[in-house]
Write a protein that holds these residues in place. Sequence first.
Motif, PDB file in Angstrom:
ATOM      1  N   VAL A   1       0.862  -1.183   0.000  1.00  0.00           N
ATOM      2  CA  VAL A   1       0.000   0.000   0.000  1.00  0.00           C
ATOM      3  C   VAL A   1       0.899   1.233   0.000  1.00  0.00           C
ATOM      4  N   VAL A   2       0.668   2.108  -0.970  1.00  0.00           N
ATOM      5  CA  VAL A   2       1.453   3.344  -1.073  1.00  0.00           C
ATOM      6  C   VAL A   2       0.527   4.535  -0.889  1.00  0.00           C
ATOM      7  N   ALA A   3       0.944   5.462  -0.025  1.00  0.00           N
ATOM      8  CA  ALA A   3       0.188   6.693   0.212  1.00  0.00           C
ATOM      9  C   ALA A   3       0.679   7.776  -0.736  1.00  0.00           C
ATOM     10  N   HIS A   4      -0.236   8.272  -1.550  1.00  0.00           N
ATOM     11  CA  HIS A   4       0.037   9.370  -2.476  1.00  0.00           C
ATOM     12  C   HIS A   4       0.160  10.664  -1.682  1.00  0.00           C
ATOM     13  N   LYS A   5       0.845  11.674  -2.237  1.00  0.00           N
ATOM     14  CA  LYS A   5       1.029  12.933  -1.512  1.00  0.00           C
ATOM     15  C   LYS A   5      -0.297  13.646  -1.237  1.00  0.00           C
ATOM     16  N   SER A   6      -1.344  13.286  -1.971  1.00  0.00           N
ATOM     17  CA  SER A   6      -2.664  13.877  -1.730  1.00  0.00           C
ATOM     18  C   SER A   6      -3.348  13.265  -0.510  1.00  0.00           C
ATOM     19  N   GLY A   7      -2.794  12.158  -0.001  1.00  0.00           N
ATOM     20  CA  GLY A   7      -3.424  11.441   1.103  1.00  0.00           C
ATOM     21  C   GLY A   7      -4.154  10.188   0.655  1.00  0.00           C
ATOM     22  N   LEU A   8      -4.436  10.059  -0.628  1.00  0.00           N
ATOM     23  CA  LEU A   8      -5.085   8.854  -1.148  1.00  0.00           C
ATOM     24  C   LEU A   8      -4.103   7.689  -1.114  1.00  0.00           C
ATOM     25  N   GLU A   9      -4.644   6.479  -0.958  1.00  0.00           N
ATOM     26  CA  GLU A   9      -3.806   5.291  -0.900  1.00  0.00           C
ATOM     27  C   GLU A   9      -4.200   4.319  -2.004  1.00  0.00           C
ATOM     28  N   VAL A  10      -3.187   3.669  -2.580  1.00  0.00           N
ATOM     29  CA  VAL A  10      -3.387   2.668  -3.629  1.00  0.00           C
ATOM     30  C   VAL A  10      -2.733   1.372  -3.177  1.00  0.00           C
ATOM     31  N   LEU A  11      -3.469   0.280  -3.287  1.00  0.00           N
ATOM     32  CA  LEU A  11      -2.961  -1.044  -2.929  1.00  0.00           C
ATOM     33  C   LEU A  11      -2.682  -1.819  -4.201  1.00  0.00           C
ATOM     34  N   TYR A  12      -1.538  -2.494  -4.237  1.00  0.00           N
ATOM     35  CA  TYR A  12      -1.275  -3.395  -5.363  1.00  0.00           C
ATOM     36  C   TYR A  12      -0.703  -4.698  -4.852  1.00  0.00           C
ATOM     37  N   ARG A  13      -1.043  -5.760  -5.578  1.00  0.00           N
ATOM     38  CA  ARG A  13      -0.778  -7.111  -5.068  1.00  0.00           C
ATOM     39  C   ARG A  13      -0.170  -7.984  -6.156  1.00  0.00           C
ATOM     40  N   GLN A  14       1.020  -8.526  -5.892  1.00  0.00           N
ATOM     41  CA  GLN A  14       1.610  -9.542  -6.765  1.00  0.00           C
ATOM     42  C   GLN A  14       0.998 -10.891  -6.402  1.00  0.00           C
ATOM     43  N   ILE A  15       0.596 -11.658  -7.409  1.00  0.00           N
ATOM     44  CA  ILE A  15      -0.041 -12.950  -7.150  1.00  0.00           C
ATOM     45  C   ILE A  15       0.654 -14.033  -7.966  1.00  0.00           C
ATOM     46  N   ALA A  16       1.099 -15.081  -7.284  1.00  0.00           N
ATOM     47  CA  ALA A  16       1.695 -16.223  -7.970  1.00  0.00           C
ATOM     48  C   ALA A  16       0.599 -17.046  -8.635  1.00  0.00           C
ATOM     49  N   GLY A  17       0.991 -17.839  -9.621  1.00  0.00           N
ATOM     50  CA  GLY A  17       0.024 -18.678 -10.317  1.00  0.00           C
ATOM     51  C   GLY A  17       0.509 -20.109 -10.406  1.00  0.00           C
ATOM     52  N   ALA A  18      -0.072 -20.863 -11.324  1.00  0.00           N
ATOM     53  CA  ALA A  18       0.274 -22.272 -11.469  1.00  0.00           C
ATOM     54  C   ALA A  18       1.710 -22.454 -11.947  1.00  0.00           C
ATOM     55  N   LEU A  19       2.199 -21.527 -12.801  1.00  0.00           N
ATOM     56  CA  LEU A  19       3.570 -21.599 -13.287  1.00  0.00           C
ATOM     57  C   LEU A  19       4.499 -20.699 -12.482  1.00  0.00           C
ATOM     58  N   ALA A  20       3.989 -19.513 -12.138  1.00  0.00           N
ATOM     59  CA  ALA A  20       4.829 -18.543 -11.421  1.00  0.00           C
ATOM     60  C   ALA A  20       4.892 -18.919  -9.947  1.00  0.00           C
ATOM     61  N   ARG A  21       5.987 -19.513  -9.542  1.00  0.00           N
ATOM     62  CA  ARG A  21       6.099 -19.979  -8.158  1.00  0.00           C
ATOM     63  C   ARG A  21       7.211 -19.258  -7.409  1.00  0.00           C
ATOM     64  N   ARG A  22       7.549 -18.084  -7.904  1.00  0.00           N
ATOM     65  CA  ARG A  22       8.491 -17.268  -7.151  1.00  0.00           C
ATOM     66  C   ARG A  22       8.173 -15.802  -7.376  1.00  0.00           C
ATOM     67  N   ILE A  23       7.882 -15.110  -6.284  1.00  0.00           N
ATOM     68  CA  ILE A  23       7.631 -13.675  -6.312  1.00  0.00           C
ATOM     69  C   ILE A  23       8.832 -12.977  -5.673  1.00  0.00           C
ATOM     70  N   VAL A  24       9.300 -11.930  -6.323  1.00  0.00           N
ATOM     71  CA  VAL A  24      10.419 -11.150  -5.803  1.00  0.00           C
ATOM     72  C   VAL A  24       9.939  -9.724  -5.571  1.00  0.00           C
ATOM     73  N   TRP A  25      10.321  -9.126  -4.447  1.00  0.00           N
ATOM     74  CA  TRP A  25       9.935  -7.742  -4.180  1.00  0.00           C
ATOM     75  C   TRP A  25      11.133  -6.967  -3.651  1.00  0.00           C
ATOM     76  N   TYR A  26      11.102  -5.635  -3.888  1.00  0.00           N
ATOM     77  CA  TYR A  26      12.223  -4.782  -3.506  1.00  0.00           C
ATOM     78  C   TYR A  26      11.799  -3.660  -2.555  1.00  0.00           C
ATOM     79  N   VAL A  27      10.620  -3.759  -1.963  1.00  0.00           N
ATOM     80  CA  VAL A  27      10.126  -2.680  -1.109  1.00  0.00           C
ATOM     81  C   VAL A  27       9.816  -3.191   0.286  1.00  0.00           C
ATOM     82  N   LYS A  28       9.731  -2.247   1.223  1.00  0.00           N
ATOM     83  CA  LYS A  28       9.335  -2.577   2.601  1.00  0.00           C
ATOM     84  C   LYS A  28       8.627  -1.347   3.173  1.00  0.00           C
ATOM     85  N   GLU A  29       7.937  -1.545   4.295  1.00  0.00           N
ATOM     86  CA  GLU A  29       7.244  -0.430   4.932  1.00  0.00           C
ATOM     87  C   GLU A  29       8.230   0.695   5.266  1.00  0.00           C
ATOM     88  N   GLY A  30       7.809   1.923   5.005  1.00  0.00           N
ATOM     89  CA  GLY A  30       8.642   3.081   5.283  1.00  0.00           C
ATOM     90  C   GLY A  30       9.440   3.575   4.098  1.00  0.00           C
TER      91      GLY A  30
END
Length: 228
Positions: free
Chosen positions: A143-172
Amino acid sequence: MTFHKEGYTSLAICVLFIAVTNALIHYYLPDVTWFVWLWYAVSLFLFITIVQFFRSPSRKLTIDERQVVCPADGKVVVIEETEEGEYFKDKRVQLSVFMSPVNVHVNRNPISGLVKYFKYHPGKYLVAWDPKSSTENERTTTVVAHKSGLEVLYRQIAGALARRIVWYVKEGDRVEQAQQFGFIKFGSRVDVFLPLGSQINVNLNEVVKGGVTVLATLPNVSVEKTEA
């Protein structure tokens, strides 16, 4: 176009496999010409497939504080108002992009802002188009807070073939629009949850590009506020 860092191990394994199998075939079956040439073709196909999976093409990114850019290459498979139950626990507009194995697999931030929430969820590996995959599959939620105060959530989802998710972010973390936040190997999907009132700029089954296609315009975000 460059080769993404997440593919280095896969490419090394592929090259080693090709080298070993070709050496064995030349040692044990040097006179079976048709099979040697067939394996040359299979080896080339395997190599091209890996390179294609992990390509990271150069592109002109879309940067606009009022807009939400697409987080992944693929096809829009969901546009609907729904209840988001993990973080917002209220109604949001959901857009989902299905990534096939032939798509670029880089994931990009839809907006700039502060990461207010991040969580990794272990889970199943249902096919990505199954509605239950959003809540039951292995996934990450950001979840990322926009400078206007609005928040947008985005979600990586694994599937039947995709069995490894990599991320480069953390809270803060502070993230920049259209910059990479992760990678999903071999396809699957990314969900985006927007505030009600967002102007949707894409249609169902539309082919989209990560960091380029504008998914939506955020509601009540003035030019003055975004430039402050």
